[in-house]
Design a protein around this motif. Structure first.
Motif, mmCIF file in Angstrom:
data_model
loop_
_atom_site.group_PDB
_atom_site.id
_atom_site.type_symbol
_atom_site.label_atom_id
_atom_site.label_comp_id
_atom_site.label_asym_id
_atom_site.label_seq_id
_atom_site.Cartn_x
_atom_site.Cartn_y
_atom_site.Cartn_z
ATOM 1 N N LEU A 42 0.831 -1.200 0.000
ATOM 2 C CA LEU A 42 0.000 0.000 0.000
ATOM 3 C C LEU A 42 0.867 1.253 0.000
ATOM 4 N N GLN A 43 1.895 1.279 0.835
ATOM 5 C CA GLN A 43 2.789 2.434 0.901
ATOM 6 C C GLN A 43 3.518 2.636 -0.422
ATOM 7 N N ASN A 44 4.006 1.555 -0.996
ATOM 8 C CA ASN A 44 4.708 1.607 -2.278
ATOM 9 C C ASN A 44 3.783 2.103 -3.385
ATOM 10 N N ALA A 45 2.551 1.593 -3.412
ATOM 11 C CA ALA A 45 1.590 1.971 -4.450
ATOM 12 C C ALA A 45 1.173 3.431 -4.323
ATOM 13 N N LEU A 46 0.912 3.878 -3.094
ATOM 14 C CA LEU A 46 0.453 5.248 -2.888
ATOM 15 C C LEU A 46 1.540 6.244 -3.281
ATOM 16 N N ALA A 47 2.772 5.982 -2.849
ATOM 17 C CA ALA A 47 3.872 6.880 -3.193
ATOM 18 C C ALA A 47 4.089 6.915 -4.703
ATOM 19 N N THR A 48 4.008 5.761 -5.344
ATOM 20 C CA THR A 48 4.213 5.699 -6.792
ATOM 21 C C THR A 48 3.120 6.454 -7.543
ATOM 22 N N ALA A 49 1.873 6.251 -7.153
ATOM 23 C CA ALA A 49 0.759 6.911 -7.831
ATOM 24 C C ALA A 49 0.861 8.427 -7.722
ATOM 25 N N LEU A 50 1.138 8.926 -6.525
ATOM 26 C CA LEU A 50 1.228 10.369 -6.325
ATOM 27 C C LEU A 50 2.460 10.960 -7.011
ATOM 28 N N GLY A 51 3.586 10.278 -6.865
ATOM 29 C CA GLY A 51 4.819 10.777 -7.470
ATOM 30 C C GLY A 51 4.771 10.758 -8.981
ATOM 31 N N LEU A 52 4.170 9.719 -9.552
ATOM 32 C CA LEU A 52 4.075 9.626 -11.013
ATOM 33 C C LEU A 52 3.239 10.768 -11.571
ATOM 34 N N PHE A 53 2.177 11.119 -10.865
ATOM 35 C CA PHE A 53 1.350 12.264 -11.262
ATOM 36 C C PHE A 53 2.207 13.530 -11.376
ATOM 37 N N ALA A 54 3.051 13.765 -10.371
ATOM 38 C CA ALA A 54 3.890 14.970 -10.366
ATOM 39 C C ALA A 54 4.956 14.928 -11.455
ATOM 40 N N ILE A 55 5.577 13.775 -11.645
ATOM 41 C CA ILE A 55 6.650 13.664 -12.641
ATOM 42 C C ILE A 55 6.109 13.888 -14.058
ATOM 43 N N ILE A 56 4.934 13.348 -14.329
ATOM 44 C CA ILE A 56 4.338 13.539 -15.654
ATOM 45 C C ILE A 56 4.021 15.014 -15.879
ATOM 46 N N LEU A 57 3.508 15.682 -14.850
ATOM 47 C CA LEU A 57 3.221 17.112 -14.979
ATOM 48 C C LEU A 57 4.487 17.905 -15.330
ATOM 49 N N ILE A 58 5.615 17.514 -14.736
ATOM 50 C CA ILE A 58 6.873 18.228 -14.975
ATOM 51 C C ILE A 58 7.337 18.069 -16.416
ATOM 52 N N PHE A 59 7.345 16.834 -16.916
ATOM 53 C CA PHE A 59 8.034 16.549 -18.171
ATOM 54 C C PHE A 59 7.125 16.396 -19.395
ATOM 55 N N ALA A 60 5.827 16.309 -19.214
ATOM 56 C CA ALA A 60 4.939 16.126 -20.367
ATOM 57 C C ALA A 60 5.092 17.227 -21.421
ATOM 58 N N PRO A 61 5.214 18.501 -21.027
ATOM 59 C CA PRO A 61 5.362 19.544 -22.058
ATOM 60 C C PRO A 61 6.687 19.475 -22.815
ATOM 61 N N VAL A 62 7.673 18.772 -22.252
ATOM 62 C CA VAL A 62 8.992 18.703 -22.886
ATOM 63 C C VAL A 62 9.102 17.508 -23.821
ATOM 64 N N SER A 63 8.853 16.302 -23.281
ATOM 65 C CA SER A 63 9.091 15.081 -24.055
ATOM 66 C C SER A 63 7.850 14.227 -24.266
ATOM 67 N N GLY A 64 6.758 14.591 -23.611
ATOM 68 C CA GLY A 64 5.592 13.720 -23.625
ATOM 69 C C GLY A 64 5.523 12.853 -22.382
ATOM 70 N N ALA A 65 6.606 12.837 -21.601
ATOM 71 C CA ALA A 65 6.648 12.090 -20.325
ATOM 72 C C ALA A 65 6.292 10.623 -20.508
ATOM 73 N N HIS A 66 7.023 9.945 -21.389
ATOM 74 C CA HIS A 66 6.773 8.513 -21.599
ATOM 75 C C HIS A 66 7.363 7.675 -20.472
ATOM 76 N N PHE A 67 8.665 7.775 -20.271
ATOM 77 C CA PHE A 67 9.415 7.002 -19.272
ATOM 78 C C PHE A 67 9.215 5.495 -19.440
ATOM 79 N N ASN A 68 8.846 5.068 -20.629
ATOM 80 C CA ASN A 68 8.429 3.684 -20.852
ATOM 81 C C ASN A 68 8.582 3.355 -22.341
ATOM 82 N N PRO A 69 9.435 2.392 -22.703
ATOM 83 C CA PRO A 69 9.616 2.059 -24.118
ATOM 84 C C PRO A 69 8.333 1.640 -24.825
#
Length: 239
Positions: A42-69
């Motif tokens: 639960l702790q791992n999932a919650l941190a990942t879900a919230l953090g991923l939201f923030a990381i995508i917001l940061i990088f989506a305008p630059v690269s599309g925020a894929h982070f995934n082949p």
């Protein structure tokens, strides 16, 4: 720095932060709740879900925020991105995820790299990775192709957080993060012997997701046009 180099750099740094987030929160959960695996997840999932939201917001305008082949491959296959970008994105994503795992290890005072001994390779796990990856692709590109791409950060974070629990594999859904997680013998790790099977399942899931996107959203803007066609015409009520 050129625009192309900026995009590739964003994919590297975003992938690094993603791996640091996944692995680091897994290590923290293991230390905070050593006797409760459910709470660790639960702790791992919650941190990942919230953090991923923030990381995508940061990088989506630059690269599309894929982070995934898989996401990069489907993006190009749908005609949204040049294959030249994909050829540069994928190595950047893999190197970023490996670097992120190393950073996470170091932040918690562990050896910089330790090969995981966590075996995860079973038929149910492989099926789970197909489902998880197909669902991720469908979430992302259903939004993009229906003009709702601004909702992707929240939707992707929510989907990944949920997929930690509804899939038996805890939803890696990403070949780059799978490779990165081999370098941390902790809660979030995966043994190198299991990684190729996971990656194959993720690629199969990406192909399935691509087919579903083409089925439901055969052209960009399809959902927008359909909604507009069903919407009542305000002028029709005028005398």
């Amino acid at each position: 720095m050129s625009e192309f180099a900026r995009r590739v750099s964003a994919e590297f740094l975003g992938s690094l932060l993603l791996a640091a987030l996944v692995v680091g929160s897994g290590i923290a959960a293991q230390q905070l709740s050593p006797s409760d695996v459910g709470l660790q997840l639960l702790q791992n999932a919650l941190a990942t879900a919230l953090g991923l939201f923030a990381i995508i917001l940061i990088f989506a305008p630059v690269s599309g925020a894929h982070f995934n082949p898989v996401v990069s491959l489907v993006d190009a296959a749908l005609g949204h991105r040049a294959w030249r970008d994909v050829a540069a994105y994928v190595p950047a994503q893999i190197l970023g995820c490996i670097s992120g795992a190393v950073v996470a290890n170091l932040m918690f005072g562990l050896p910089a790299a330790s090969i995981s001994a966590t075996e995860r390779l079973t038929a149910p796990h492989l099926l789970a990775e197909v489902v998880a990856t197909a669902g991720l692709v469908l979430v992302i590109f259903a939004l993009v192709r229906s003009g709702r791409g601004h909702l992707a950060p929240a939707a992707v974070g929510a989907y990944i957080g949920a997929a930690y629990f509804f899939t038996s594999s805890t939803s890696f859904a990403n070949p780059a993060i799978t490779i990165g997680r081999m370098f941390s013998d902790t809660f979030a790790g995966i043994a190198p012997s299991a990684a190729p099977g996971y990656i194959a399942a993720q690629l199969a899931g990406g192909l399935l997701g691509f087919a579903l996107v083409r089925l439901f959203y055969p052209s960009a803007g399809q959902g927008v046009r359909a909604a507009q066609a069903k919407a009542p015409d305000p002028a029709a009520a005028l005398p």
